[in-house]
Structures are given as C-alpha cells and as structure tokens.
Design an enzyme around this catalytic site. Structure first.
Site, short mmCIF file in Angstrom:
data_model
loop_
_atom_site.label_atom_id
_atom_site.label_comp_id
_atom_site.label_asym_id
_atom_site.label_seq_id
_atom_site.Cartn_x
_atom_site.Cartn_y
_atom_site.Cartn_z
CB SER A 134 -0.94 -0.04 1.21
OG SER A 134 -1.76 1.11 1.27
CE1 TYR A 148 0.50 4.69 -5.79
CE2 TYR A 148 0.42 6.04 -3.81
CZ TYR A 148 0.91 4.95 -4.50
OH TYR A 148 1.83 4.12 -3.90
CE LYS A 152 -0.43 1.60 -3.86
NZ LYS A 152 -0.02 0.21 -4.15
#
Length: 272
Positions: A134, A148, A152
């Site tokens: 992650s 992004y 995650k």
C-alpha cells in the site's frame, strides 16, 4: 528454512531490490514483470532459484496462470508479495476516465486477482503469507495524488477484511505502507494527467510542502521486509520511513479532534 516467494513488479524499484535480497539469503523467488529481460541479471546470478514470469497483473486469467505455474515449478508458494503498481500524478478534475481506470486496474484489481489466485494453494498447505504494498497514502491523502490514494485506500480495506477471513486457515496478511523512497515511483514509473493551468498554484504548493529529506533510501527497507516475512506474529500494517510514522500520527490526531468537536451531532444522529 528457505521459502518460496512470489513477487509482482520485480523488474525495478522495491520489487527487484527485495527479490534479490531474498535470493541472496537462499529463498526461491518467482519474479514477475511485464518485461522479464529486466530480470536477466538475477537469472544469471541465481539460476534455478529464480523463476521469471512475464505478467501484466491487469489480466486476471494471466495472474491465475502465473500462480499455477509457480506452484507447479516450486511445489508451493509460502509468500505472495503484491508489489506491482505505479503512481498517478494529477488533480481530480484533470483525470480522464482512462487515467482513473488504469490506476485502479493495476494498483487494486491486479492485487485482488493474485490474492484470489493464491488462496486455494495456501489453504491446502495450511499456511501462507500475503503481503500487500500500500502506501502512507493508503491512510491519508494529499492534493495531486487523489486517484493513487483512492487505489491504496481500496487496498487497505480489502486487505483488512481478507486478514480476518483467512486467519483460521493459517494465512496471515500484512500491509506495507511506505512514505517516499528513492525508487522510480515518482519518475519513470509514474503517469501524469494532461495539466490544467488552473491548478498550477495547487501543484506548486504541494511540491513546496515536501521536506528535502522526505525520500528515504530504498535499500533501507530490505531488513524491515525480511523481518516482516519471517515474523511469527506479523503486524497487519507496517509503516516504512520516518515521515510515514509522523504524517499518519499527526493526521489521526487531527481526525480524532475533529470527530470529538462534532460528537454531540454524531450522538444525536442515533435518534431514539
């Protein structure tokens, strides 16, 4: 005792660094990449202990086939490291549909497919480790990296549920959450949106807020990852880098204060 470790995104960055460290200590490594010629140096050095496999993690069937090939070749898989992924830089308004879907396909769905593929093998073995890459941006978010971070955040939620679902099978799940390191993540491995000049000031402000020593040395993560793999009682989450620890603790303190400031409204919303 040596382990068999399947690691995605092993052509460069963390993936290649960790793959070589594992090979150096005698583990067997299944190293996947879209371009396996980047693994030729490891093959030449470690021979039969490394199995390079061409893989685009976005292709679900290819992921299942790669896991099956690894089991056939080495007889089992002790650890899956879902490392493949990339950064996407741009504001939310700048994101095209293709930008957004590609980011989620690689960072989230690719990880999901490989986790699904390895679970029957690990359940049959009665043991296994799944390590998900992650980011500190899986716990907090920042301007210019919203998609992004979203990918995650999704990895975090999926992996926390997965850990609870598979623990009775002898399978342990850990989530690695690095801050900035000197890999290609922010440069040649990154994608960028088509810029809108309206956001120039936001981007400049975001960049100016990054401390000069923010990026750690990627090689410094090796010992931490080896300890995580070998731990009998691994954590669900492992932060990497001093700024990861600092940023997350500060953010959660701010969140707690904000929740407390609205506590009366929160409690009243329960109704009678």
């Amino acid at each position: 005792m040596s382990k068999t470790i399947f690691i995605t995104g092993a052509s460069r960055g963390f993936g290649k660094l960790w793959a070589e460290a594992l090979l150096q200590r005698g583990d067997k490594v299944v190293a996947t990449a879209r371009d396996i010629s980047a693994l030729d140096d490891l093959v030449a050095k470690y021979g039969r202990n490394i199995l390079p496999l061409k893989l685009d993690v976005n292709e679900r069937r290819a992921g299942f086939n790669a896991i099956a090939r690894a089991k056939e070749h080495f007889g089992g898989i002790d650890v899956l490291i879902n490392n493949a992924g990339y950064g996407l830089f741009g504001t939310i308004e700048e994101m095209s549909e293709r930008d957004a879907r590609d980011q989620m396909e690689t960072n989230f769905f690719g990880l999901l497919w490989l986790s699904q593929a390895v679970l029957p093998i690990m359940r049959e073995q009665g043991h296994g480790r799944i390590i998900q890459l992650s980011s500190v941006l899986g716990l907090i978010s920042r301007p210019v990296l919203g998609l992004y971070a979203a990918s995650k955040f999704a990895v975090e939620g999926l992996s926390e549920s997965l850990a609870a679902e598979v623990k009775d099978f002898g399978i342990k799940v850990s989530i690695i959450e690095p801050a900035g390191f000197d890999t290609e993540w922010g440069s040649s491995s990154a994608a960028r949106t088509v810029a809108m000049p309206e956001y120039n000031e936001v981007k400049a402000s975001h960049q100016a807020g990054i401390p000069p020593d923010f990026r750690g040395s990627a090689s410094g993560t090796i010992d931490a990852v080896l300890k995580l793999i070998d731990s009998e009682n691994p954590p669900l989450r492992l932060l990497l880098g001093k700024y990861a620890n600092m940023l997350v603790k500060k953010e959660y303190a701010n969140r707690s204060a904000e929740w407390d400031s609205w506590l009366e409204v929160t409690l009243a919303s329960q109704g009678k």
